[in-house]
Design an enzyme around this catalytic site. Structure first.
Site, PDB file in Angstrom:
ATOM      1  N   CYS A  10     -54.020  34.244 -56.267  1.00 15.05           N
ATOM      2  CA  CYS A  10     -55.457  34.016 -56.334  1.00 15.05           C
ATOM      3  C   CYS A  10     -55.618  33.651 -58.042  1.00 15.05           C
ATOM      4  CB  CYS A  10     -56.225  35.369 -56.149  1.00 15.05           C
ATOM      5  SG  CYS A  10     -57.871  35.226 -56.253  1.00 15.05           S
ATOM      6  N   CYS A  25     -58.744  39.912 -61.390  1.00 17.95           N
ATOM      7  CA  CYS A  25     -59.050  41.105 -61.089  1.00 17.95           C
ATOM      8  C   CYS A  25     -57.716  42.287 -61.727  1.00 17.95           C
ATOM      9  CB  CYS A  25     -59.637  41.508 -59.814  1.00 17.95           C
ATOM     10  SG  CYS A  25     -60.687  40.054 -59.247  1.00 17.95           S
ATOM     11  N   CYS A  81     -55.787  44.172 -58.657  1.00 17.13           N
ATOM     12  CA  CYS A  81     -55.577  43.352 -57.565  1.00 17.13           C
ATOM     13  C   CYS A  81     -54.173  42.802 -57.517  1.00 17.13           C
ATOM     14  CB  CYS A  81     -56.188  42.294 -57.088  1.00 17.13           C
ATOM     15  SG  CYS A  81     -56.198  41.501 -55.806  1.00 17.13           S
ATOM     16  N   CYS A  86     -62.069  42.033 -39.913  1.00 17.48           N
ATOM     17  CA  CYS A  86     -62.623  41.593 -41.238  1.00 17.48           C
ATOM     18  C   CYS A  86     -61.466  40.888 -41.636  1.00 17.48           C
ATOM     19  CB  CYS A  86     -62.701  42.845 -42.366  1.00 17.48           C
ATOM     20  SG  CYS A  86     -63.993  44.028 -41.740  1.00 17.48           S
ATOM     21  N   CYS A 127     -66.226  39.920 -39.776  1.00 14.21           N
ATOM     22  CA  CYS A 127     -66.584  39.795 -41.218  1.00 14.21           C
ATOM     23  C   CYS A 127     -65.587  38.963 -41.926  1.00 14.21           C
ATOM     24  CB  CYS A 127     -66.466  41.409 -41.635  1.00 14.21           C
ATOM     25  SG  CYS A 127     -66.511  41.512 -43.479  1.00 14.21           S
ATOM     26  N   CYS A 162     -71.663  43.224 -46.962  1.00  8.71           N
ATOM     27  CA  CYS A 162     -70.927  44.157 -47.104  1.00  8.71           C
ATOM     28  C   CYS A 162     -70.606  44.242 -48.534  1.00  8.71           C
ATOM     29  CB  CYS A 162     -69.707  44.012 -46.352  1.00  8.71           C
ATOM     30  SG  CYS A 162     -68.546  45.381 -46.505  1.00  8.71           S
ATOM     31  N   ARG A 205     -68.089  52.797 -46.051  1.00  8.77           N
ATOM     32  CA  ARG A 205     -66.833  52.687 -45.239  1.00  8.77           C
ATOM     33  C   ARG A 205     -65.691  53.400 -46.525  1.00  8.77           C
ATOM     34  NH1 ARG A 205     -66.852  47.669 -44.586  1.00  8.77           N
ATOM     35  NH2 ARG A 205     -68.085  48.144 -42.579  1.00  8.77           N
TER      36      ARG A 205
END
Ligand code: SAM
Ligand code: DTB
Ligand code: SF4
Length: 319
Positions: free
Chosen positions: A50, A54, A57, A94, A126, A186, A258
């Site tokens: 990616c 972040c 992550c 998801c 999702c 979400c 969640r």
């Protein structure tokens, strides 16, 4: 909906524990009288590499994490995973892609096919694909998408300490695009990254004042992953998670909350206490995106105990 003030959120977060539990439980039982727990199964459909940085992550290309990277997987693998999830009792499926943004053309066309395949199994669909435009959101809506995950993750101030390749405002822009397309939002966050309680209150302030409030709010606690800048952070104390869940329930009475990443480190009792104060959805399945999740059989037992413990006693001999 009146604005939820930061002052109010800080008062809630700092309530004596017994009062906080009582207040959150009262709100929760009134909003969700069935006290049901939604089961959401998660599949990484494009893993690693990616371009975003972040710090929490494992999928960021900026860090050297031992991770099996995968390009966008094919529709058959998605169908197989969705069929398994449905058989295991999932309500929502998801799909997450480690992208900065969604590209039109073959990526979007395949995502549409995946959404349709999931919907054909009578599962809520999702996706979480990074930033999307209003037009792309409308296309996803037409494909039958129920929810789009796009977390704000922390306070606007702390955000730049965690992510430098995009801004907090860009997050809010995609959330707005999703809302305007009529897809449910979400959006939630992650605790345990070194943020202060002020940051946590500010994060909740943003979430509580989205209009409408998010249909679902995932609360993650940091899973420290070797190779990421946050690899050495201490685990969040379970009572901090309880406070965040309870406060979220009070300020967002009708959102599904969640209990997300980090649940594996919570005891059965801590998880049950999170349910009591308002968590009513979990990720269900052996893995999250790239890290281990709770065992599914243990989860089934946990929910069975939460729902039926009183029946076991009533039916027991001699009562
Ligand atoms: N790439 C998309 C994005 O960033 O919006 C979606 C996937 S991203 C992995 C979704 C969320 O997972 C993040 O917003 C964060 O809250 C959570 N997450 C990612 N890595 C985590 C970790 N190591 N511990 C806890 N939560 C994590
Ligand atoms: C969310 O807030 N948490 C889930 C889901 N939405 C996509 C992802 C958690 C990821 C945990 C680290 C990993 O497994 O990569
Ligand atoms: Fe990429 Fe999402 Fe991970 Fe950030 S959280 S590095 S955007 S996959």
């Amino acid at each position: 909906m009146n604005k939820v003030s930061l002052k109010k959120i800080k008062e809630i977060l700092s309530m004596p524990l017994n009062d906080l539990i009582f207040k959150a439980q009262t709100v929760h039982k009134s909003s969700f009288p069935k006290l049901d727990i939604q089961l959401a199964s998660l599949l990484s459909i494009k893993t690693g590499s990616c371009p975003e940085d972040c710090k929490y992550c494992p999928q960021s290309a900026h860090y050297n994490v031992d991770l099996k990277k995968e390009k966008l997987i094919n529709i058959e693998l998605v169908e197989q995973a969705a069929i398994r999830a449905k058989k295991n009792g999932a309500d929502r499926f998801c799909m997450g892609a480690a992208w900065k943004k969604l590209n039109n053309g073959k990526d979007l066309d395949l995502i549409i096919k995946m959404i349709k395949a999931v919907k054909s199994l009578d599962l809520e669909a999702c996706v979480t694909l990074g930033s999307i435009t209003k037009e792309q959101a409308l296309t996803l809506k037409e494909a039958g998408l129920d929810a789009y995950n796009h977390n704000i993750d922390t306070s606007p101030e702390f955000y730049k300490e965690i992510i430098s390749t995009r801004s907090f405002d860009e997050r809010l822009e995609t959330i707005q695009n999703v809302q305007e397309a009529g897809i449910s939002v979400c959006s939630g966050g992650i605790i345990g990254m070194g943020e202060s309680w002020h940051d946590r209150a500010k994060m909740l302030e943003v979430l509580a004042n989205l209009t409408p409030q998010p249909e679902s709010i995932p609360i993650n606690s940091l899973v420290p992953v070797r190779g990421t800048p946050l690899e050495n952070r201490d685990k969040v104390d379970s009572l901090e998670m309880v406070r965040i869940i309870a406060s979220t329930r009070i300020i967002a009475p009708n959102s599904r909350i969640r209990l997300s990443a980090g649940r594996k480190d919570l005891s059965k009792e801590a998880q049950l206490l999170c349910f009591v104060v308002g968590a009513n959805s979990i990720f269900y399945g052996d893995t999250l995106l790239t890290t281990e999740n709770n065992d599914m059989l243990n989860d089934k037992d946990l929910i069975a105990q939460y729902n039926n413990h009183h029946k076991d006693i009533l039916n027991s001999k001699g009562l």
